[in-house]
Write an enzyme that holds these catalytic residues in place. Structure first.
Site, PDB file in Angstrom:
ATOM      1  N   TYR A  32       0.731  -1.134   0.093  1.00 39.18           N
ATOM      2  CA  TYR A  32      -0.220   0.011  -0.102  1.00 39.18           C
ATOM      3  C   TYR A  32       0.795   1.176  -0.129  1.00 39.18           C
ATOM      4  O   TYR A  32       2.008   1.115   0.142  1.00 39.18           O
ATOM      5  CB  TYR A  32      -1.048  -0.175   1.178  1.00 39.18           C
ATOM      6  CG  TYR A  32      -0.373   0.440   2.497  1.00 39.18           C
ATOM      7  CD1 TYR A  32       0.454  -0.497   3.290  1.00 39.18           C
ATOM      8  CD2 TYR A  32      -0.579   1.548   3.089  1.00 39.18           C
ATOM      9  CE1 TYR A  32       1.152  -0.053   4.215  1.00 39.18           C
ATOM     10  CE2 TYR A  32      -0.006   1.905   4.215  1.00 39.18           C
ATOM     11  CZ  TYR A  32       0.890   1.325   5.065  1.00 39.18           C
ATOM     12  OH  TYR A  32       1.422   1.543   6.134  1.00 39.18           O
ATOM     13  N   LYS A 149       6.440  -2.048   2.286  1.00 38.94           N
ATOM     14  CA  LYS A 149       5.310  -1.353   2.678  1.00 38.94           C
ATOM     15  C   LYS A 149       4.246  -2.259   2.725  1.00 38.94           C
ATOM     16  O   LYS A 149       3.330  -2.184   1.674  1.00 38.94           O
ATOM     17  CB  LYS A 149       5.038  -0.071   2.141  1.00 38.94           C
ATOM     18  CG  LYS A 149       4.082   0.909   2.820  1.00 38.94           C
ATOM     19  CD  LYS A 149       4.133   2.440   2.240  1.00 38.94           C
ATOM     20  CE  LYS A 149       3.267   3.490   2.928  1.00 38.94           C
ATOM     21  NZ  LYS A 149       3.194   3.404   4.076  1.00 38.94           N
ATOM     22  N   GLU A 182      12.664   3.393  13.744  1.00 36.27           N
ATOM     23  CA  GLU A 182      11.531   4.129  13.278  1.00 36.27           C
ATOM     24  C   GLU A 182      10.429   4.178  14.271  1.00 36.27           C
ATOM     25  O   GLU A 182      10.636   3.725  15.353  1.00 36.27           O
ATOM     26  CB  GLU A 182      11.088   3.544  11.974  1.00 36.27           C
ATOM     27  CG  GLU A 182      10.629   2.202  11.702  1.00 36.27           C
ATOM     28  CD  GLU A 182       9.755   2.016  10.451  1.00 36.27           C
ATOM     29  OE1 GLU A 182       9.714   2.822   9.746  1.00 36.27           O
ATOM     30  OE2 GLU A 182       9.387   0.594  10.388  1.00 36.27           O
ATOM     31  N   LEU A 206      10.978   1.545   7.271  1.00 35.67           N
ATOM     32  CA  LEU A 206      10.446   1.798   5.951  1.00 35.67           C
ATOM     33  C   LEU A 206      11.357   2.943   5.471  1.00 35.67           C
ATOM     34  O   LEU A 206      11.275   4.209   5.970  1.00 35.67           O
ATOM     35  CB  LEU A 206       9.040   2.164   6.072  1.00 35.67           C
ATOM     36  CG  LEU A 206       8.320   2.198   4.713  1.00 35.67           C
ATOM     37  CD1 LEU A 206       7.936   0.845   4.170  1.00 35.67           C
ATOM     38  CD2 LEU A 206       7.055   3.276   4.787  1.00 35.67           C
TER      39      LEU A 206
END
Ligand code: PDD
Length: 285
Positions: A32, A149, A182, A206
């Site tokens: 996505y 992702k 992250e 990511l």
């Protein structure tokens, strides 16, 4: 009701239907994107589509839409939804098989789904208008392919919920070596001694598009040094500033981490300089 897109058709979001055998539903087997759009102007469209195509390649979903096809879809969808401040959600799953079997099936048509949701207006470089975030931290217990992702977000959802349940706006993650990777839905930056520092890209995080734009903007349009290197949890606590970045937030200043005050406890001057440059150039990407 907002207008969505599903497999070639625009329709009210609450009328969109997929098969329960869709592998996105059964396995989280899909990729996505979320692209911000302000008044019909997309931010980071090219890099977002590049990342999606890379992800689709990595998991061997053979959907070969061009950038132009994706742009047309995004622009039509934004227009049908009023061209306000929108997050454009794009989703490609492997499609619906006739049975539940783990291996990639052959001859199945990928499902293409898109919709928009409202996001806050494009941030402005003004400390009095910015929202200060408070976050908690926890060890990253997700998988080792966080560069993809994937629509399989349970690990991210559970980490986000940990922070949310404790009254925080995000959860920053660190690995077994106590190095910050992250956050559950954002990338992380710190400012220390005048330098902007963010963890280097690898399988633990990511490759965020806001991260990419921010680094480029700082390098091209400011004199603020940017360094990609490992950040320890101690460095996070002792930073002068902490920021989290994502497409729907842009650069969000963090003033509390695990209840500890960051820097002076106020939104910092480096954030102001960074947001000023970002706001001036966001539509260049
Ligand atoms: N989240 N890291 C993770 C785990 C993310 O889910 C996201 C984005 C980011 C930031 O990436 P970008 O700058 O490209 O948005 C980093 C999106 C917005 C979401 O899931 O809603």
């Amino acid at each position: 009701m907002s207008i969505a897109y599903l497999n070639g058709e625009f329709l009210p979001l609450d009328q969109a239907r997929i098969s329960p055998l869709d592998r996105g539903f059964l396995f989280g087997d899909g990729i996505y994107e979320v692209i911000p759009s302000y008044g019909g102007k997309l931010v980071g469209f090219g890099p977002h589509i590049d990342r999606m195509q890379e992800g689709l390649g990595l998991i061997e979903i053979g959907l070969n839409w061009s950038h132009e096809q994706w742009r047309t879809l995004c622009e039509q969808l934004c227009e049908k939804n009023g061209n306000g401040n929108l997050g454009v959600y794009l989703h490609v799953s492997r499609g619906a098989d006739t049975k539940r079997f783990h291996a990639y099936p052959e001859g199945v048509t990928p499902t293409v789904f898109a919709f928009t949701f409202e996001i806050p207006a494009a941030p402005v470089a003004d400390k009095s208008k910015a929202r200060a975030y408070k976050v908690s931290t926890t060890e990253d217990l997700r998988w080792r392919r966080c560069n993809i992702k994937s629509t399989a977000l349970l690990g991210n959802v559970m980490h986000f919920q940990q922070g949310h349940a404790a009254g925080n706006n995000e959860t920053i993650l660190y690995n077994a070596r106590k190095e910050v990777t992250e956050a559950s839905a954002c990338n992380v930056f710190i400012v220390k001694g005048g330098e902007v520092i963010t963890p280097p890209l690898d399988n633990q995080l990511l490759p965020g598009i806001t991260r990419l734009i921010l680094i480029d903007v700082l390098k091209k349009y400011t004199k603020i040094p940017v360094v990609e290197r490992t950040i320890t949890l101690d460095e996070l606590y002792n930073a002068d500033e902490v920021w989290i970045t994502s497409s729907s937030k842009e650069i969000a200043p963090v003033t509390l981490v695990d209840g500890k005050t960051i820097g002076t406890g106020d939104i910092g001057d480096t954030w102001l300089a960074a947001e000023t440059a970002f706001a001036e150039h966001r539509y260049d990407y």
